[in-house]
Design an enzyme around this catalytic site. Structure first.
Site, PDB file in Angstrom:
ATOM      1  N   ALA A 280       0.841  -1.197   0.000  1.00 36.99           N
ATOM      2  CA  ALA A 280       0.000   0.000   0.000  1.00 36.99           C
ATOM      3  C   ALA A 280       0.870   1.238   0.000  1.00 36.99           C
ATOM      4  O   ALA A 280       2.076   1.162   0.258  1.00 36.99           O
ATOM      5  CB  ALA A 280      -0.898   0.010   1.234  1.00 36.99           C
ATOM      6  N   ASN A 281       0.243   2.379  -0.284  1.00 37.69           N
ATOM      7  CA  ASN A 281       0.887   3.673  -0.091  1.00 37.69           C
ATOM      8  C   ASN A 281       0.459   4.218   1.263  1.00 37.69           C
ATOM      9  O   ASN A 281      -0.594   3.868   1.778  1.00 37.69           O
ATOM     10  CB  ASN A 281       0.451   4.650  -1.176  1.00 37.69           C
ATOM     11  CG  ASN A 281       1.198   4.424  -2.483  1.00 37.69           C
ATOM     12  OD1 ASN A 281       2.067   3.570  -2.578  1.00 37.69           O
ATOM     13  ND2 ASN A 281       0.839   5.193  -3.475  1.00 37.69           N
ATOM     14  N   ARG A 282       1.252   5.120   1.798  1.00 38.41           N
ATOM     15  CA  ARG A 282       0.953   5.734   3.075  1.00 38.41           C
ATOM     16  C   ARG A 282      -0.054   6.861   2.846  1.00 38.41           C
ATOM     17  O   ARG A 282       0.238   7.802   2.117  1.00 38.41           O
ATOM     18  CB  ARG A 282       2.250   6.323   3.627  1.00 38.41           C
ATOM     19  CG  ARG A 282       2.334   6.397   5.097  1.00 38.41           C
ATOM     20  CD  ARG A 282       3.594   7.139   5.487  1.00 38.41           C
ATOM     21  NE  ARG A 282       4.807   6.311   5.476  1.00 38.41           N
ATOM     22  CZ  ARG A 282       5.100   5.429   6.422  1.00 38.41           C
ATOM     23  NH1 ARG A 282       4.276   5.225   7.428  1.00 38.41           N
ATOM     24  NH2 ARG A 282       6.213   4.747   6.361  1.00 38.41           N
TER      25      ARG A 282
ATOM     26  N   VAL B  67      -2.916   5.955  -4.892  1.00 33.03           N
ATOM     27  CA  VAL B  67      -3.115   4.640  -5.510  1.00 33.03           C
ATOM     28  C   VAL B  67      -1.775   3.908  -5.595  1.00 33.03           C
ATOM     29  O   VAL B  67      -0.769   4.506  -5.989  1.00 33.03           O
ATOM     30  CB  VAL B  67      -3.695   4.827  -6.935  1.00 33.03           C
ATOM     31  CG1 VAL B  67      -3.930   3.489  -7.599  1.00 33.03           C
ATOM     32  CG2 VAL B  67      -4.969   5.656  -6.895  1.00 33.03           C
TER      33      VAL B  67
END
Ligand code: C5P
Length: 214
Positions: free
Chosen positions: A29-31, A96
């Protein structure tokens, strides 16, 4: 009417991270807390817009008057964005994940993981919308950068077919925090806003969107 300048308009907002499953228990995931996107959705609703918020996994409450569609992955987000069209404006705030993993249906044993993940590029939801016949009249992207903020933002604006890019320097404590210092990159150039609360950034941006659609 002056208080509800977006009455009758539909605005689409994406927010939060996406989670890309590696297997049923792990993801990449991204932060992203989702705070800035949720604040924008709420501010748009206050100005009278019908707001669809396509949200990755967050712990936030849905702002009043906003209709929320929950997704996990980038591909689910892309589908939910398509399903929400047409829109007069779209504000793509989501962080995203650029890649996904060919997810395994069963949990991978540590011993079988090896030291590599096969990554597959995700669709760029903003760029697709920017070059689509269903492109909203006003299309706004975000750019979180750690360096060369303005050059990267201008490049993104052109490449993704966005009208505006809201650029911020995330080399400090913006991620997950409550304040934000942004640069608004438009066809007319760059406006740098002073550092302010994310709610105030959202209010000001919503007002600009109302002007842009007037
Ligand atoms: O290329 P980058 O991820 O920095 O671009 C950020 C902008 O593009 C944001 O508006 C983000 O929501 C959008 N984006 C997207 N789909 C992706 C990657 C980014 O909509 N796969």
């Amino acid at each position: 009417p002056a208080a509800r300048p977006l009455a009758g308009r539909h605005v689409l907002v994406t927010a939060g991270p996406t989670h890309e499953a590696i297997d049923p228990v792990r993801y990449i995931a991204n932060r992203s807390s989702g705070r800035q996107g949720y604040a924008i959705a709420g501010a748009l609703a206050k100005l009278g817009a019908r707001v669809t918020l396509v949200s990755g996994p967050t712990t936030l409450e849905t702002p009043p008057g906003v209709s929320r569609v929950d997704v996990e992955s980038a591909r689910e987000m892309a589908d939910a964005v398509d399903a929400a069209l047409p829109a007069d404006a779209a504000v793509m705030v989501a962080a995203v994940a650029d890649w996904r993993v060919e997810a395994a249906p069963l949990k991978r044993a540590k011993a079988d993981m090896g030291d590599r993940l096969e990554l597959v590029p995700n669709p760029d939801i903003l760029a697709r919308l920017g070059h689509s016949p269903r492109r909203p009249r006003l299309l706004i992207g975000f750019a979180a950068e750690t360096h060369d903020v303005l050059a990267h933002a201008a490049g993104k604006r052109a490449r993704k077919g966005a009208d505006w890019i809201v650029a911020n320097d995330v080399s400090g404590d913006v991620m997950g925090g409550t304040a934000n210092a942004i640069h608004l990159v438009t066809e007319h150039g760059v406006e740098s806003w002073e550092r302010m609360d994310k709610d105030l950034v959202a209010e000001r941006l919503a007002e600009r969107i109302a002007h842009g659609l007037a």
